[in-house]
Design an enzyme around this catalytic site. Structure first.
Site, PDB file in Angstrom:
ATOM      1  N   SER A 149      -0.528  -6.271   8.080  1.00 61.64           N
ATOM      2  CA  SER A 149      -0.511  -5.645   9.405  1.00 61.64           C
ATOM      3  C   SER A 149      -1.784  -6.008  10.150  1.00 61.64           C
ATOM      4  O   SER A 149      -2.858  -6.133   9.550  1.00 61.64           O
ATOM      5  CB  SER A 149      -0.424  -4.122   9.262  1.00 61.64           C
ATOM      6  N   TYR A 188      -1.495   4.044   6.214  1.00 59.17           N
ATOM      7  CA  TYR A 188      -0.835   2.739   6.367  1.00 59.17           C
ATOM      8  C   TYR A 188      -1.867   1.619   6.462  1.00 59.17           C
ATOM      9  O   TYR A 188      -1.758   0.597   5.777  1.00 59.17           O
ATOM     10  CB  TYR A 188       0.059   2.760   7.602  1.00 59.17           C
ATOM     11  N   LYS A 192      -2.482  -1.512   3.705  1.00 60.90           N
ATOM     12  CA  LYS A 192      -2.360  -2.914   4.087  1.00 60.90           C
ATOM     13  C   LYS A 192      -3.681  -3.664   3.875  1.00 60.90           C
ATOM     14  O   LYS A 192      -3.675  -4.867   3.563  1.00 60.90           O
ATOM     15  CB  LYS A 192      -1.878  -3.042   5.529  1.00 60.90           C
TER      16      LYS A 192
END
Length: 272
Positions: A149, A188, A192
């Site tokens: 990401s 998140y 990542k």
């Protein structure tokens, strides 16, 4: 006639995974595309939809049931692919999840949500990769891709020089508890960033075996990942997920060979 390259994409029945399948299926190059899905029915529905949208293709499609939170499911997927194909040319670790809103809404406790995020985005991805390495090593030109990401860059975590960085990196008002964020990303982004390090280690471990490894940072895309909704994401600048699918196809088709072992964006190497 050259044999079809065998490509296995996890989380491929929807979102970015589906767009990667679609991009490869529309390529003039021939692939045996194995669409990984937790639900066989959803995988078959995705294939049916894609075939209706595409008049003809040099490639073939089939569904492989796989849930990366389940070691048993991963082993069964390996056994099925090994028995039918005997090798794997490209593994695209696309399956991932964002549980931030589930934490905010009380569906998961903070610990449960963080552990689930690490389990899906890092641990499950690592287990699947480790399981499938023997099949990759039977390829003459093996590729290993991890979907990361743009929010994972620690080098950009304190940037405020563009709207997207201001949204991601702004601090909330003083006081506790903090108000709910419209787009929470703490766990998140952390997972990542962990995935990026894991990618560098797979690049190190498999370098002498000739496996080409990347982390693909596909850009800010209007997918269902964060539970916000595609239209709302588009309103704040998210792009069509098809752009990410095309980027993945470009990597699979050899257009970023010089950037192996890096987290890459379509137009640059992403800062760590």
């Amino acid at each position: 006639m050259a044999a079809k390259r065998i490509v296995f994409i996890t989380g491929a029945n929807t979102g970015l995974g589906y767009e990667a399948v679609k991009a490869l299926y529309n390529s003039p190059n021939a692939y045996e595309i194995l669409l990984g899905s937790r639900s066989v029915d959803k995988g078959e529905t995705a294939i049916s939809t894609l075939k209706k949208e595409t008049a003809q293709s040099a490639s073939s499609l089939s569904t492989v049931q796989v849930d990366i939170e389940s070691d048993d499911s991963i082993t069964k997927a390996f056994d099925a692919i090994a028995a039918k194909h005997g090798k794997l040319d490209v593994l695209i670790n696309n399956a991932g999840a964002n549980f931030e809103r589930d934490i905010q809404d009380g569906k998961f406790s903070l610990r449960e949500g963080w552990m689930k995020s690490w389990n899906v985005n890092v641990a499950g991805t690592n287990v699947l990769t480790s399981t499938f390495v023997p099949l990759l090593l039977k390829s003459q030109d093996p590729y290993l891709l991890f979907i990361t990401s743009g929010t994972s860059s620690m080098g950009e975590a304190q940037r405020f020089d563009a709207d997207i960085f201001r949204r991601l990196n702004q601090s909330p008002a003083a006081g506790w508890p903090k108000a709910k964020e419209p787009n929470p990303t703490m766990s998140y982004r952390s997972t990542k960033a962990g995935l990026n390090m894991m990618m560098t280690q797979w690049e190190r471990v498999l370098k002498e075996d000739g496996v080409k490894v990347w982390a693909i940072s596909p850009g800010f895309l209007a997918t269902g990942l964060a539970g916000i909704g595609a239209e709302k994401l588009k309103q704040i600048g998210a792009q069509d997920p098809a752009i990410g699918g095309q980027f993945i196809r470009d990597v699979v088709e050899g257009k970023r060979e010089a950037d192996r072992g890096k987290a890459i964006r379509s137009d640059m190497i992403q800062p760590w």
